[in-house]
Design an enzyme around this catalytic site. Structure first.
Site, short mmCIF file in Angstrom:
data_model
loop_
_atom_site.label_atom_id
_atom_site.label_comp_id
_atom_site.label_asym_id
_atom_site.label_seq_id
_atom_site.Cartn_x
_atom_site.Cartn_y
_atom_site.Cartn_z
CG HIS A 67 -0.32 -0.28 2.50
ND1 HIS A 67 -0.08 -1.57 2.92
CD2 HIS A 67 0.13 0.51 3.49
CE1 HIS A 67 0.48 -1.56 4.11
NE2 HIS A 67 0.64 -0.29 4.48
CB CYS A 204 0.49 0.40 11.20
SG CYS A 204 -0.75 0.85 9.97
#
Length: 701
Positions: A67, A204
């Site tokens: 991503h 994260c």
């Protein structure tokens, strides 16, 4: 669909997209470009590969979710490939055959982030993953993704069907529980009041995928174990903080994070289990079991008043040993000190420019210790200018302000080293360590050692068992008081004189350096500045230089030459790579050529990080080439005897050098050498990523 983030153009079924992650990501970025979802597929692929280099995106079960968030993405989108040949994305259980490229625009709205995170959460559900593998066409994949990110609202209750439905749900749950591997035993009589209560924080760095996958993995594990569970996801979507009552009733807390926890002090006193998000995804059952056990263990590691958790929890779960924690603490102190050194040093240099170097002289008739500049600033005003006129007065004021700011550098270094170890309760004792270090003549060496001692002492005090009523006093009274007393006493009574002697010997050694020894030091500093381009080694060399000029009592010719060598070497990498992209543009990708344009200004401003995009893609050719040029520049600076009194600024602080022409000669020599070497290295064997991106650009064109 409420948000069409995936289309038939961005789904590839049963394809061989290449044998490595770079090839798969390139293929998926190309598909998004064909669908009009990105204006620059090379930029998107590069961003995803950079993220991949920081942390593998492979997940258990044959899944990968590379991503990226970048300005070239026009709308939040997904590209999915079901691979006929599996590719290793770093998952613990082997390669992946289902790959989702999650692409988000740089300023992605909260709604887009929620859609992407909903998909990521669904990927921890075995039924969803099995359906993707069995999908017969692209439309079925789109349908499954649509159901995952836009779940249908529950149908109105039908009283007639309520009983059969309830029975069916009960049977399904029973069968599901029986199918779980090693299910945790639960007490049939257990009620909500007797169940263990666990809360968790997941976070994260990007906050798109792993944050939410860790949350759901822990949630399902808690359900299997019969544990009452609540989670707060601190991701890109809006964060809904826990109700204080939820925290108060929790038996333990799980921190599954790769970044700092927001509002960590809310959990003060709670038993804590800490890890990165990957462990929560891979081992959720183990973490839930550990949290339950910690909640029943009176000696378990706990969150302290301001977030300094017990070392055992942090070390055991994050894998960071004593040496790593010490390095992190030192780098934290350096990062907080640098703005003070930069601001103070530049103000002092401006004072020299306006009023001359005499502004630093001590000329008071009464034998006082104020510098001439500080005396002028304190005893004059715009309405009563000194004999030297307006420029002398402004220069004196700038010098006085800069001197005051520079005087804070050593205490700030020690204070934030202590802060990195013991959190906010360690700041005051750390500052005390820095102030005492200056008082006893130990300077920055005393600050380094004193800051570490202060942090350890404060952490030790924080772990001391105290009654519940006294916990509120610990971070604001007890820890600062006793921490300051202990570290200050140690420096004054025991460590001060030895550290002051060590500082004096180091300064004497530097002042006596000449010829070959000075050139050797310049080479070492140049190599360090170009080794990791803003990383720990680079910062260590910079700290060595700035600490030397930060203490006015010890700064001299050698310290100013070291500062010049460090700045000159640090300017080489971005300038050399900018020059290389101009001389041989065909050896670099289009994004690299664009980065090269920006690197001219970054290098001229002494921002070594301008070379990082090049080094990240091709480190084995870029970094050695940069180190060679940095070593040459550092050696020439020391050989020429160039001095620099400003800690930052690049070409914009030439006025703070004793010979800016020779500084330019050293800079040009190092830049040209590095540019020639990196061009030669890339001609011998072009990097795989450069070839891949060139091919992608050709297809997109």
């Amino acid at each position: 669909m409420t948000e069409q983030i995936i289309t038939a153009q961005t789904v590839s079924l049963d394809v061989d997209a290449g044998g490595d992650p770079a090839a798969v990501i390139t293929t998926l970025a190309d598909a998004l470009a064909a669908a009009g979802r990105t204006t620059d597929p090379a930029d998107l692929a590069r961003a995803a590969l950079d993220r991949e280099a920081k942390s593998a995106t492979g997940l258990p079960g044959g899944i990968a979710i590379p991503h990226a968030r970048t300005a070239s993405v026009t709308t939040a989108s997904l590209a999915m490939a079901r691979l006929s040949r599996k590719v290793d994305f770093g998952a613990p259980d082997g390669p992946a055959d289902l790959v989702f490229l999650i692409a988000a625009p740089e300023g992605g709205a909260s709604a887009h982030m929620k859609l992407l995170s909903s998909l990521a959460r669904s990927l921890v559900r075995p039924d969803f993953v099995a359906s993707l593998r069995a999908a017969e066409n692209e439309e079925r994949v789109i349908e499954l993704v649509d159901e995952a990110i836009n779940p249908a609202p529950p149908a109105p209750a039908d009283p007639a069907a309520a009983a059969p439905a309830a029975a069916a749900v009960s049977t399904a749950k029973s069968e599901n529980a029986s199918a779980q591997k090693d299910p945790a035993p639960t007490d049939p009589a257990q009620t909500a009041d007797t169940k263990p209560r666990i809360v968790a924080i997941t976070a994260c760095p990007t906050g798109i995928a792993h944050t939410y996958m860790a949350a759901d993995a822990l949630k399902y594990a808690a359900e299997r174990a019969g544990v009452e569970f609540a989670v707060e996801t601190q991701g890109s979507s809006a964060t809904t903080a826990f109700d204080p009552e939820v925290i108060a009733s929790a038996d333990a807390v799980i921190f599954a994070t790769d970044v700092g926890v927001k509002g960590r002090n809310r959990f003060s006193g709670k038993p804590v289990i800490a890890s990165g998000v990957k462990r929560a995804i891979n081992e959720p059952d183990a973490m839930i079991a550990e949290a339950v056990a910690a909640g029943r263990n009176p000696n378990a590691a706990r969150v302290t008043g301001d977030g300094a958790d017990a070392e055992s929890a942090d070390t055991a779960t994050s894998g960071v040993g004593l040496a790593g924690r010490t390095r992190q603490a030192l780098m934290t102190g350096v990062s907080y000190m640098i703005p003070f050194v930069a601001a103070g040093g530049l103000l002092i240099a401006l004072g020299f420019l306006l009023a001359g170097y005499e502004v630093a002289n001590t000329t008071l008739d009464d034998g006082g210790t104020l510098s001439d500049g500080a005396f002028i600033a304190l005893n004059n005003s715009l309405w009563d200018l000194p004999s030297g006129g307006l420029l002398q007065y402004l220069g004196a004021v700038s010098f006085a302000i800069g001197s005051g700011v520079m005087g804070l550098a050593v205490p700030v270094l020690a204070g934030y080293i202590s802060f990195a170890i013991a959190d906010r309760p360690g700041i005051a004792p750390g500052f005390v360590a820095g102030i005492v270090s200056l008082a006893v003549g130990a300077s920055f060496i005393g600050a380094l050692i004193g800051g570490l001692i202060a942090g350890v002492v404060c952490l030790w005090i924080a772990r001391t068992p105290v009654p519940q009523w006294a916990r509120g006093l610990m971070p604001v009274v007890v820890i600062p008081l006793f921490g300051s007393m202990i570290v200050g006493g140690l420096l004054y009574m025991v460590l001060g004189k030895p550290l002051a002697w060590l500082t004096e010997q180091m300064n004497s050694g530097l002042e006596s350096m000449s010829g070959g020894s000075a050139i050797a030091l310049g080479i070492v500093l140049g190599l360090m500045m170009c080794f990791d381009l803003g990383g720990p080694v680079n910062k260590t060399a910079y700290l060595f230089a700035t600490a030397g000029i930060a203490d006015a009592a010890t700064a001299g010719t050698a310290q100013y030459q070291i500062m010049a060598a460090v700045m000159c070497a640090g300017m080489v990498p971005p300038l050399a790579l900018a020059l290389a992209t101009v001389l041989r543009p065909g050896l670099f990708t289009e994004p690299e050529r664009e980065n090269g344009k920006a690197a001219w200004l970054l290098g001229a401003s002494f921002i070594s990080e301008g070379a990082i995009p090049f080094a990240a893609v091709d480190p084995f050719r870029v970094i050695p080439s940069m180190m060679a040029g940095g070593a040459l520049s550092g050696a020439l600076i020391m050989a020429f005897g160039v001095e620099l009194r400003a800690p930052h600024g690049g070409i914009f602080v030439f006025f703070a050098m004793n010979n800016w022409v020779l500084f330019l000669v050293a800079l040009v020599a190092g830049t040209v050498l590095s540019a020639v070497l990196v061009i030669a290295a890339k001609q011998v064997h072009r990097s795989r990523d450069a070839v891949a991106f060139d091919e992608l650009e050709a297809v997109a064109a």
